[in-house]
Design an enzyme around this catalytic site. Structure first.
Site, short mmCIF file in Angstrom:
data_model
loop_
_atom_site.label_atom_id
_atom_site.label_comp_id
_atom_site.label_asym_id
_atom_site.label_seq_id
_atom_site.Cartn_x
_atom_site.Cartn_y
_atom_site.Cartn_z
N CYS A 79 0.51 -1.27 -0.02
CA CYS A 79 0.55 0.03 -0.33
C CYS A 79 0.82 1.06 -0.04
O CYS A 79 1.30 1.38 -1.35
CB CYS A 79 -1.28 0.15 1.33
SG CYS A 79 -2.67 1.64 0.89
N HIS A 167 -3.78 -5.17 0.92
CA HIS A 167 -3.58 -5.83 2.14
C HIS A 167 -3.33 -7.47 1.68
O HIS A 167 -4.34 -7.54 2.44
CB HIS A 167 -4.13 -4.99 2.86
CG HIS A 167 -3.71 -4.04 3.19
ND1 HIS A 167 -2.77 -3.35 4.01
CD2 HIS A 167 -3.92 -3.17 2.76
CE1 HIS A 167 -2.82 -2.24 4.14
NE2 HIS A 167 -3.95 -1.57 2.90
N GLU A 169 -2.26 -8.89 4.18
CA GLU A 169 -2.15 -10.01 5.50
C GLU A 169 -3.76 -10.05 6.35
O GLU A 169 -3.85 -10.30 7.20
CB GLU A 169 -1.29 -8.63 6.27
CG GLU A 169 -1.94 -6.77 7.12
CD GLU A 169 -1.41 -6.26 5.94
OE1 GLU A 169 -1.70 -4.96 6.19
OE2 GLU A 169 -1.73 -6.66 4.18
#
Length: 509
Positions: A79, A167, A169
């Site tokens: 990001c 993202h 994660e």
């Protein structure tokens, strides 16, 4: 040698989640502020740049010094990290025409990109950014797109440097774990050897070298963190570890005796100290939450210091500090807002003159439990819900008195016992009862009452950083509420807290 992935934090709410996902691959990683990069050595196998609430176009945008990293080891920008690398090399990053938040699906995936290997076309990802990369520098190659984001990912030619604008994660990126594995294992070459057994072996060996024949004193709380720290230290230095378990008068019902017995069964050298009156006297007329924490903390230091002086030649104080405590006490950019003070972080009063040893300060809470299981610790301690250092003192809103402690202990006992009886205790991360500074009108028999209100709270979480309220069965809540009102004199109303973290915290104070 400890293989390490270095995560540089630019203030993203997801940074700790990146670390957790890397560690789930049995690879050790550390988070450092972008402006406090540690010395780069051969142990560091790769670097991840986190997201950020900042825009790369902001005047005070975070700018890391990547001179010893970029092109010299694998690098992944997530990001903000991806946008920074593109902007720095002459690309164009501008505000998105449509703010890109939420689910998206990958369309194009470059067939030769190692980072994207095994990630399905149309795979769902999670976007969370207001800017987008409109133009890549000439030495960058696009690796993936979505319908709205032309450059969702890229690789820099002739470098193992990658960027993604989503993202990996978060849970909503369905194949994020695969992408991170591609980076950490295939690109960085990590061996995935960081396991509970390896942690125990290296930590015990390190503690032996660090402490030698010195005596160490440890304040036990009955919780998972201090208990696992005690067992690791006991394996390293045996009888030179002196544990002190203080009854501050703010523990759960019967907890002092129950926990003391369980520690003695583990072979630990533990001294139990009844200091309830001392703490309750210190709390008299104190109502403000931080003032209560300070009063409890100062009294604990007083009591603990007195008891520690009964042991000759103590050189070290051991603490059960864990990694989130350490991370949250370090600001990424400027002073951070203090939500509440961490009782384990911030050093010791000068008069204690002890060096500090913290064997768990690189671990998240669930990792501490994994270590505890590998050490063979009993479920009574290992599966115990988190319990705050100040105890019931911060679950009694307003003034703390012996009578109010008694009321809350009884309420808490009924609630926690009920969760265990109906096999719900292990289904929630943390459960607690709160005594409110509120009286309400009620009817018992034919009489009007005007008594206390208590709130019950249960949340689900992985590490306590975020949490959602637990949807306990209505039938269970009805039984528990009825039992509390019937059995605890002074309570005539029970409410259930349905707020999540954020915006609320888990504890009320």
């Amino acid at each position: 040698m400890q293989e390490t992935i270095l995560i540089l934090d630019f203030g993203s709410q997801y940074t700790q989640l990146i670390a957790r996902r890397v560690r789930e691959l049995n690879v050790y990683c550390e988070i450092h502020p972008f402006n406090k990069i540690p010395t780069i050595n051969n142990d560091i196998k790769g670097v991840i740049l986190s997201g950020s609430p900042f825009s790369v176009r902001d005047e005070d945008a975070p700018i890391p010094d990547l001179e010893n990293i970029r092109g010299k080891m694998p690098l992944l920008g997530v990001c903000y990290g991806a946008q920074y690398l593109a902007q720095f090399d002459g690309g164009e990053v501008l505000p998105s025409e449509i703010r890109e938040y939420g689910r998206a699906n990958l369309g194009y995936i470059h067939p030769d990109c190692v980072l994207m290997k095994g990630v399905s076309e149309n795979s769902q990802v999670w976007m969370s950014h207001g800017d987008t990369i409109l133009k890549l520098p000439s030495n960058f190659e696009k690796t993936t797109s979505t319908s709205d984001v032309e450059v969702a990912g890229y690789k820099i030619k002739e470098e193992e440097t990658y960027g993604i604008q989503f993202h990996p994660e978060v849970y909503h990126t369905t194949e994020g774990a695969k992408l991170l594995s591609n980076f950490v294992v295939d690109i960085c070459g990590c061996s995935q050897s960081w396991t509970p057994d390896s942690f125990i072996e290296t930590t015990v060996s390190s503690l032996k070298k660090q402490l030698g024949n010195d005596k160490v004193v440890l304040g036990l709380s009955g919780g998972v963190d201090s208990s696992v720290a005690a067992i690791l230290l006991h394996k390293a230095i045996g009888k030179n570890l002196h544990c002190i378990f203080v009854d501050n008068g703010l523990l759960r019902k019967n907890e002092f005796d129950d926990v003391l017995h369980s520690y003695q069964d583990l072979g630990l050298n533990v001294t139990g100290v009844d200091a309830a009156d001392h703490f309750l006297n210190a709390l008299e007329s104190v109502e403000e939450p931080e003032a209560k924490r300070k009063a409890i903390g100062n009294t604990f230091i007083e009591v603990f210091d007195r008891e520690a002086h009964r042991i000759e030649d103590v050189k070290w104080l051991a603490q059960g500090t864990i990694y989130p405590d350490v991370i949250e006490s370090v600001s990424v950019k400027g002073p951070s807002a203090t939500i509440k003070s961490h009782h384990n972080v911030g050093g010791l009063p000068d008069f204690m003159k002890l060096k500090v040893v913290e064997p768990l300060n690189t671990l998240f809470k669930d990792e501490v439990r994994r270590i505890g299981r590998a050490l063979g610790m009993p479920p009574l301690i290992l599966n115990r819900h988190p319990f705050p250092g100040p105890g019931l003192g911060i679950r009694i809103i307003g003034a703390v008195s012996r009578e109010r402690v008694r009321i809350l202990q009884e309420v808490d006992h009924i609630f926690i016992s009920g969760l265990k009886k109906y096999n719900l205790y292990d289904e929630v991360w943390q459960a607690l009862a709160v005594l409110l500074p509120v009286q309400s009108v009620g009817v018992m028999g034919d009489e009007r009452t005007y008594e206390n209100v208590v709130a019950l709270r249960a949340v689900g979480s992985t590490d306590g950083m975020t949490a959602d309220w637990s949807q306990l069965p209505y039938s269970f809540l009805a039984k528990v509420s009825n039992e509390i009102i019937n059995r605890v004199k002074g309570v005539n109303r029970v409410v259930y807290d349905i707020s999540s973290k954020p915006p609320a915290t888990i504890e009320w104070e």
